[in-house]
Design a protein around this motif. Sequence first.
Motif, PDB file in Angstrom:
ATOM      1  N   VAL A 235       1.236  -1.030   0.046  1.00  0.00           N
ATOM      2  CA  VAL A 235      -0.181   0.101  -0.059  1.00  0.00           C
ATOM      3  C   VAL A 235       0.854   1.568  -0.337  1.00  0.00           C
ATOM      4  O   VAL A 235       0.717   2.409  -0.702  1.00  0.00           O
ATOM      5  CB  VAL A 235      -0.450   0.162   1.154  1.00  0.00           C
ATOM      6  N   PHE A 236       1.521   1.412   0.716  1.00  0.00           N
ATOM      7  CA  PHE A 236       2.806   2.396   1.089  1.00  0.00           C
ATOM      8  C   PHE A 236       3.423   2.750  -0.033  1.00  0.00           C
ATOM      9  O   PHE A 236       3.547   4.276  -0.758  1.00  0.00           O
ATOM     10  CB  PHE A 236       3.434   1.667   2.062  1.00  0.00           C
ATOM     11  N   ASN A 237       3.730   1.914  -0.824  1.00  0.00           N
ATOM     12  CA  ASN A 237       4.662   1.928  -2.033  1.00  0.00           C
ATOM     13  C   ASN A 237       3.271   2.073  -3.480  1.00  0.00           C
ATOM     14  O   ASN A 237       3.721   2.396  -4.924  1.00  0.00           O
ATOM     15  CB  ASN A 237       5.845   0.989  -2.965  1.00  0.00           C
ATOM     16  N   ASP A 238       2.361   2.284  -3.535  1.00  0.00           N
ATOM     17  CA  ASP A 238       1.003   2.379  -4.394  1.00  0.00           C
ATOM     18  C   ASP A 238       1.561   3.592  -4.658  1.00  0.00           C
ATOM     19  O   ASP A 238       1.091   5.003  -3.975  1.00  0.00           O
ATOM     20  CB  ASP A 238      -0.211   1.826  -4.444  1.00  0.00           C
ATOM     21  N   THR A 239       1.477   3.439  -6.943  1.00  0.00           N
ATOM     22  CA  THR A 239       1.390   5.677  -6.733  1.00  0.00           C
ATOM     23  C   THR A 239      -0.200   6.389  -6.485  1.00  0.00           C
ATOM     24  O   THR A 239       0.149   7.336  -6.188  1.00  0.00           O
ATOM     25  CB  THR A 239       1.268   4.849  -8.257  1.00  0.00           C
ATOM     26  N   THR A 240      -1.069   5.961  -6.119  1.00  0.00           N
ATOM     27  CA  THR A 240      -2.511   7.320  -5.834  1.00  0.00           C
ATOM     28  C   THR A 240      -1.448   7.261  -4.510  1.00  0.00           C
ATOM     29  O   THR A 240      -2.052   8.697  -4.554  1.00  0.00           O
ATOM     30  CB  THR A 240      -3.392   6.102  -5.557  1.00  0.00           C
ATOM     31  N   ILE A 241      -1.715   6.612  -3.358  1.00  0.00           N
ATOM     32  CA  ILE A 241      -0.550   7.002  -1.943  1.00  0.00           C
ATOM     33  C   ILE A 241       0.549   8.272  -2.807  1.00  0.00           C
ATOM     34  O   ILE A 241      -0.357   8.925  -1.647  1.00  0.00           O
ATOM     35  CB  ILE A 241      -0.187   6.139  -1.708  1.00  0.00           C
ATOM     36  N   ASP A 242       1.414   8.127  -3.377  1.00  0.00           N
ATOM     37  CA  ASP A 242       2.379   9.050  -3.758  1.00  0.00           C
ATOM     38  C   ASP A 242       0.966  10.629  -4.299  1.00  0.00           C
ATOM     39  O   ASP A 242       2.005  11.442  -3.843  1.00  0.00           O
ATOM     40  CB  ASP A 242       3.582   8.482  -4.378  1.00  0.00           C
ATOM     41  N   GLU A 243       0.462  10.695  -5.249  1.00  0.00           N
ATOM     42  CA  GLU A 243      -0.127  10.904  -5.065  1.00  0.00           C
ATOM     43  C   GLU A 243      -1.220  12.111  -4.080  1.00  0.00           C
ATOM     44  O   GLU A 243      -1.662  13.487  -4.295  1.00  0.00           O
ATOM     45  CB  GLU A 243      -1.053  11.133  -6.214  1.00  0.00           C
ATOM     46  N   CYS A 244      -1.411  10.802  -3.709  1.00  0.00           N
ATOM     47  CA  CYS A 244      -2.765  11.830  -2.409  1.00  0.00           C
ATOM     48  C   CYS A 244      -1.977  12.538  -1.474  1.00  0.00           C
ATOM     49  O   CYS A 244      -2.025  13.125  -0.419  1.00  0.00           O
ATOM     50  CB  CYS A 244      -3.791  10.627  -1.997  1.00  0.00           C
ATOM     51  N   PHE A 245       0.010  11.568  -0.727  1.00  0.00           N
ATOM     52  CA  PHE A 245       0.321  12.531   0.347  1.00  0.00           C
ATOM     53  C   PHE A 245       1.634  12.598  -0.044  1.00  0.00           C
ATOM     54  O   PHE A 245       2.219  12.059  -0.100  1.00  0.00           O
ATOM     55  CB  PHE A 245       0.032  10.600   1.189  1.00  0.00           C
ATOM     56  N   PRO A 246       1.319  13.734   0.364  1.00  0.00           N
ATOM     57  CA  PRO A 246       2.888  14.476  -0.650  1.00  0.00           C
ATOM     58  C   PRO A 246       3.902  14.210   0.964  1.00  0.00           C
ATOM     59  O   PRO A 246       5.408  14.181   0.664  1.00  0.00           O
ATOM     60  CB  PRO A 246       2.716  16.344  -0.112  1.00  0.00           C
ATOM     61  N   LEU A 247       3.223  14.147   1.656  1.00  0.00           N
ATOM     62  CA  LEU A 247       4.392  13.026   3.527  1.00  0.00           C
ATOM     63  C   LEU A 247       4.092  11.612   3.579  1.00  0.00           C
ATOM     64  O   LEU A 247       3.067  11.469   3.661  1.00  0.00           O
ATOM     65  CB  LEU A 247       4.708  14.316   4.204  1.00  0.00           C
ATOM     66  N   LYS A 248       5.242  10.939   3.378  1.00  0.00           N
ATOM     67  CA  LYS A 248       4.934   9.635   4.131  1.00  0.00           C
ATOM     68  C   LYS A 248       6.290   9.145   4.302  1.00  0.00           C
ATOM     69  O   LYS A 248       7.311   9.610   4.489  1.00  0.00           O
ATOM     70  CB  LYS A 248       5.169   8.445   2.329  1.00  0.00           C
ATOM     71  N   MET A 249       5.996   8.437   6.190  1.00  0.00           N
ATOM     72  CA  MET A 249       7.043   8.085   6.555  1.00  0.00           C
ATOM     73  C   MET A 249       6.815   6.755   6.845  1.00  0.00           C
ATOM     74  O   MET A 249       5.658   6.410   6.806  1.00  0.00           O
ATOM     75  CB  MET A 249       6.256   8.957   7.831  1.00  0.00           C
TER      76      MET A 249
END
Length: 846
Positions: A213-227
């Motif tokens: 889930v963390f590495n899914d592109t939709t997550i990248d688009e939705c959350f500018p900051l991932k930790m």
Amino acid sequence: MAESLLFTFAESLIGKLASGAVHEASLALGVQADLQQMKKSMSLIKAFLLDAEQKKPRSSSLSEWLIQIKQVFSDAEDIVDDFECEALRKHVVNTHGGLTRQVRRFFSISNPIIYRIRMAHEIKDIKERLQKVAADGNTFGLQIIDQDTRVVHVTDTNYSHVNPSNVIGRQDEKQEILKLLLQHDHDGHDKSLSVVSILGFGGLGKTTLAKLVFNDTTIDECFPLKMWVCVSGDFELRNVLIKILNSALNPTNENFKNFETEQLQNRLRNTLQRQKFLLVLDDVWNEYQARWDDLKEILDVGVEGCKILVTTRSHLTATMMCTKSSNSYLLERLSEDDSLFLFVKTAFKEGKEERYPELLEIGKEIVIKCGGIPLAVKTLASSLFSVVGKSKWEAMRDDKIWNLPQKEKDILHALEISYNQLPSHLKPCFVCFSLFCEGSEFFSFYVAKLWEALGFLPPPKENETMHDVAIQFLRELWSRSFLTDLIELSHGYSFKLHDLVHDLAMYAAKGEFQTIYPRSSKISPNARHLAFSDNNLLDQAVIPTGLRTIIFPDEATNEAFFNTLVSRCKYLRFLELSNSIYESLPPSIGKLKHLRYLSLFGNKNLKGLPRSVCNLQNLETLNLNQCTELQQLPKGISKLISLRQLHITTRQLHFPDQEISTLTSLETLTFNSCDNLESLLKGIQLSSLKNLSLHDCGKLKSLSSHVISNLENLVIDNCCELELSMGFGNQIPDLRLKSLAFKSLQQLVTLPQWLQGSVNKLHSLAIADCNNLKELPEWLSSAICLKLLLIEYCSSLQSLPDNLKNLENLTINSCPELCKRYQPWVGQDYHKISHIQKVFVGELEE
């Protein structure tokens, strides 16, 4: 499971008996015949051990026999090591004729005649004990198996992220988690920060699903900051805050461990302000509401749509942390079809399973026994990778361990079978991981030193190092799915263990390797390797005399315990005292003649070392890094003739160059915060030195040019007075340099000319925080081996050399002009780097 470690121990000991030092000593003592008989008895016992291991002794008599073997082998090893120590001492005496009376007395501790009598008596005693246990072995009906035929086939690895194609049967689950993370809370409940949990027992793949889930592109688009933070058993607020800050962007590489809790809170809230973030808290065990409330209050900065994804085994944890019950996702077992697909993908090379229909049928039966638990399926299948012999597949299917009682959600039996399938040389290496806390991050260079000090690694082949051998062992363990999160670094690897695999290591280590926790059981009298989790536990410890390893906790202060340890445990090989706060070491430390590894890293109170440290002729690693009060190295350091790695922080004005020049085994030398040194290694040759690192040596002006020519790896960091030309007017021909890092060097305007001599060898080049660097030389285009180039915080650098055709990995960050020119797809010079496999160019500054 002590029997699983004995075979490798026996092999190593038999090899030592054939060494030149032992042969010479046996002739001098007149015990050559006795040693030959010892070797013969050991070889016979060794042949029984593999069968004893495969029979998994449950009877007390067989277990007792194995304990006797372990004891007599340990005593024999002590004698063999004593011979080797005497050989080293003799070499030092012959080399350093002008020794003081005190040191001469050290080498004459034993009257030669008395020494011969004592050693001859001990050898005869061990010979008789070996003959007895060898004869007793016949009563157990054990078969002779001369060789361990279990072979590891190393598969390709994927280091940085989970590969979606390797995750079987979790696509629906992934979509459900994505839906929970991306949905809006229309009811307004906890609108700014909501928590989603993945709940399930160990081994189901909660972390793997979270990574997917963390590495899914939709997550990248939705959350500018991932930790991403691995929490495990430590939910202490300060430690969790440090982990979160380290996982967020940290461009200045600040050391948050020096921050107070209030500072950490403020820094984190400032980092999270005005950013929609996703925070993954992996492997949470905390069930205390107050601890979670404290953390949540800090994380809730009022930004709409922020999410936390939690993985946990605890229903109570999931209920407590989730903002609503529908946000908790219960992960189920894999279906039988998906389990079989995962098994086949792991056990067979792609498309090869059709060639082995019989093996496939046996595999189906093994899969059923795994009960839909992915970790069990993958670990067992990894053990059978490329094994085409039917008997081994049947042995796994029919293993009696499957019939032992176990809890419904317990997969330890399946993992134990995988452990039993390990080749014998990997078992003691794997069990070493039990000495470290669950959730620990390991680094290959540290693991290599531990394994080497304990004699678990075979001698390296030509042009290999011990670290290379350790890397091969780690890759073998990875291929068996015993390691996770394997990441390639510039000089090695980092990795972790799944918590259930860590449990397996502790289970396999019982009695010999032991970590002492509060409320844990007493120290086993048979313990050989100990780690303490807390300084307060040292008072309660009764130390076995046969210890080989001891790892102290941070901030260890108990001097009485330390003095007792040194006086009792004369066979220590590995002594870890990092971050302790001892002001001095007892002179008796010089009696630890078997010691291979001594680390005092980060000891801020240590002012000096006793001269007796120089009597440690077996010492291979001495780490004095960050010992900021250390006045100087002890005189006589030239007698550390086995030293391979030396890491130093010292206040002394003049480095003992001439003494260091006699250390012909020295491979790695590190200077850190040596504020008073102005010159180093002047006029000496160090032909064996391969790695040199200079950090924060503010007054250092000159470095011997003779040292540079043999180096393979060089790091110079924040040494602003250092003359980088090294006195060379031209290039050094045939330079061996493979890796070079320049950092925080304001005097660097262009690369020194001598570096061009590495054009045929240089593999990686890293330059950071060199704001006056204006150009890179064009000869870099001709560097045929250059694969990695990293440029960060070099604001004056305008362009890269053209035609970097061999480069495979390029990173450009915080270099405004470079980032603009080489910005992927839009930069005017992007076409010049578009052929490179891995490219990272930082975002343009506004």
